[in-house]
Design a protein around this motif. Sequence first.
Motif, PDB file in Angstrom:
ATOM      1  N   GLY A  11      39.284  34.464  26.163  1.00 19.27           N
ATOM      2  CA  GLY A  11      39.693  36.061  26.188  1.00 19.27           C
ATOM      3  C   GLY A  11      40.915  36.154  27.076  1.00 19.27           C
ATOM      4  N   ALA A  12      41.227  35.543  28.152  1.00 20.58           N
ATOM      5  CA  ALA A  12      42.184  35.642  29.307  1.00 20.58           C
ATOM      6  C   ALA A  12      43.431  35.161  28.477  1.00 20.58           C
ATOM      7  CB  ALA A  12      41.656  34.891  30.384  1.00 20.58           C
ATOM      8  N   VAL A  13      43.155  34.369  27.614  1.00 23.31           N
ATOM      9  CA  VAL A  13      44.429  33.692  27.053  1.00 23.31           C
ATOM     10  C   VAL A  13      44.930  34.709  25.915  1.00 23.31           C
ATOM     11  CG1 VAL A  13      45.392  32.013  25.076  1.00 23.31           C
ATOM     12  CG2 VAL A  13      44.057  31.282  27.078  1.00 23.31           C
ATOM     13  N   GLU A  34      56.532  52.480  32.205  1.00 26.18           N
ATOM     14  CA  GLU A  34      55.821  53.326  33.031  1.00 26.18           C
ATOM     15  C   GLU A  34      55.345  54.672  31.905  1.00 26.18           C
ATOM     16  OE1 GLU A  34      54.529  53.368  35.898  1.00 26.18           O
ATOM     17  OE2 GLU A  34      55.691  51.321  36.418  1.00 26.18           O
ATOM     18  N   PRO A  35      54.260  54.758  31.685  1.00 22.44           N
ATOM     19  CA  PRO A  35      52.796  54.381  32.458  1.00 22.44           C
ATOM     20  C   PRO A  35      52.778  52.766  32.164  1.00 22.44           C
ATOM     21  CG  PRO A  35      52.226  55.606  30.692  1.00 22.44           C
ATOM     22  CD  PRO A  35      53.692  55.944  30.706  1.00 22.44           C
ATOM     23  N   GLU A  36      52.016  52.170  33.280  1.00 20.45           N
ATOM     24  CA  GLU A  36      52.138  50.618  32.707  1.00 20.45           C
ATOM     25  C   GLU A  36      51.093  50.300  31.632  1.00 20.45           C
ATOM     26  OE1 GLU A  36      50.143  46.749  35.324  1.00 20.45           O
ATOM     27  OE2 GLU A  36      50.613  48.633  36.519  1.00 20.45           O
ATOM     28  N   PRO A  37      51.274  49.471  30.920  1.00 19.23           N
ATOM     29  CA  PRO A  37      50.674  49.278  29.505  1.00 19.23           C
ATOM     30  C   PRO A  37      49.336  48.732  30.087  1.00 19.23           C
ATOM     31  CG  PRO A  37      52.569  48.361  29.433  1.00 19.23           C
ATOM     32  CD  PRO A  37      52.626  48.660  30.675  1.00 19.23           C
ATOM     33  N   VAL A  38      48.107  48.817  29.192  1.00 17.39           N
ATOM     34  CA  VAL A  38      46.775  48.597  29.546  1.00 17.39           C
ATOM     35  C   VAL A  38      46.364  47.503  28.223  1.00 17.39           C
ATOM     36  CG1 VAL A  38      44.593  49.294  29.906  1.00 17.39           C
ATOM     37  CG2 VAL A  38      46.355  50.581  30.867  1.00 17.39           C
ATOM     38  N   VAL A  39      45.602  46.411  28.843  1.00 19.15           N
ATOM     39  CA  VAL A  39      45.219  45.654  27.737  1.00 19.15           C
ATOM     40  C   VAL A  39      43.585  45.232  28.089  1.00 19.15           C
ATOM     41  CG1 VAL A  39      45.165  43.323  26.795  1.00 19.15           C
ATOM     42  CG2 VAL A  39      47.488  44.337  27.140  1.00 19.15           C
ATOM     43  N   SER A  40      42.802  45.494  27.195  1.00 13.29           N
ATOM     44  CA  SER A  40      41.388  45.453  27.506  1.00 13.29           C
ATOM     45  C   SER A  40      41.055  44.183  26.802  1.00 13.29           C
ATOM     46  CB  SER A  40      40.600  46.767  27.153  1.00 13.29           C
ATOM     47  OG  SER A  40      39.353  46.493  27.384  1.00 13.29           O
ATOM     48  N   VAL A  41      40.162  43.421  27.045  1.00 10.54           N
ATOM     49  CA  VAL A  41      39.508  42.256  26.349  1.00 10.54           C
ATOM     50  C   VAL A  41      38.026  42.354  26.620  1.00 10.54           C
ATOM     51  CG1 VAL A  41      39.339  39.881  25.794  1.00 10.54           C
ATOM     52  CG2 VAL A  41      41.877  41.210  26.263  1.00 10.54           C
ATOM     53  N   PRO A  42      37.196  42.264  25.757  1.00 11.57           N
ATOM     54  CA  PRO A  42      35.435  42.314  25.964  1.00 11.57           C
ATOM     55  C   PRO A  42      35.135  40.938  26.455  1.00 11.57           C
ATOM     56  CG  PRO A  42      35.841  42.275  23.746  1.00 11.57           C
ATOM     57  CD  PRO A  42      37.434  42.667  24.211  1.00 11.57           C
ATOM     58  N   LEU A  43      34.270  40.708  27.278  1.00  8.07           N
ATOM     59  CA  LEU A  43      33.375  39.264  27.645  1.00  8.07           C
ATOM     60  C   LEU A  43      32.861  39.124  26.220  1.00  8.07           C
ATOM     61  CD1 LEU A  43      31.778  40.468  30.914  1.00  8.07           C
ATOM     62  CD2 LEU A  43      34.070  39.466  30.828  1.00  8.07           C
ATOM     63  N   VAL A  44      32.850  37.655  26.155  1.00 12.14           N
ATOM     64  CA  VAL A  44      32.242  36.981  25.279  1.00 12.14           C
ATOM     65  C   VAL A  44      30.480  37.204  24.963  1.00 12.14           C
ATOM     66  CG1 VAL A  44      31.504  34.585  24.481  1.00 12.14           C
ATOM     67  CG2 VAL A  44      33.640  34.818  25.086  1.00 12.14           C
ATOM     68  N   PHE A  57      36.814  37.736  17.175  1.00 12.63           N
ATOM     69  CA  PHE A  57      36.927  38.097  18.461  1.00 12.63           C
ATOM     70  C   PHE A  57      37.353  39.490  18.566  1.00 12.63           C
ATOM     71  CE2 PHE A  57      37.677  38.714  23.096  1.00 12.63           C
ATOM     72  CZ  PHE A  57      37.001  37.780  23.750  1.00 12.63           C
ATOM     73  N   PRO A  58      36.366  40.489  18.247  1.00 12.24           N
ATOM     74  CA  PRO A  58      36.987  41.985  17.994  1.00 12.24           C
ATOM     75  C   PRO A  58      37.029  42.621  19.362  1.00 12.24           C
ATOM     76  CG  PRO A  58      34.609  41.703  17.486  1.00 12.24           C
ATOM     77  CD  PRO A  58      35.077  40.319  17.480  1.00 12.24           C
ATOM     78  N   GLY A  59      37.503  43.832  19.321  1.00 10.82           N
ATOM     79  CA  GLY A  59      37.376  44.613  20.563  1.00 10.82           C
ATOM     80  C   GLY A  59      38.595  44.427  21.478  1.00 10.82           C
TER      81      GLY A  59
END
Length: 81
Positions: A11-13, A34-44, A57-59
């Motif tokens: 997920g970090a990759v 700016e504003p700083e982009p945001v990336v969100s990856v769910p836990l396995v 790997f959704p979400g």
Amino acid sequence: VDKVPYTDEGGAVIENIVRGVIQLGISVGGFAAEPEPVVSVPLVADQSAIDRANRLFPGVEARATLAKAVHEVEVEITVSV
């Protein structure tokens, strides 16, 4: 990457790849820094067994701001002698 493991490290990759694409967009002027982009990856652990079995790997979510463009410029010039 040849293989992304279905782990939190994988997920970090995925997150790093998405961040890299956004950074490329910033460097060519498509996205604003700016504003700083945001990336969100769910836990396995939050993925369903069906998704894991299907190797899906959704979400993953990313938010970035479009860099606007200048269409006109006003310049005031003062000439002295």
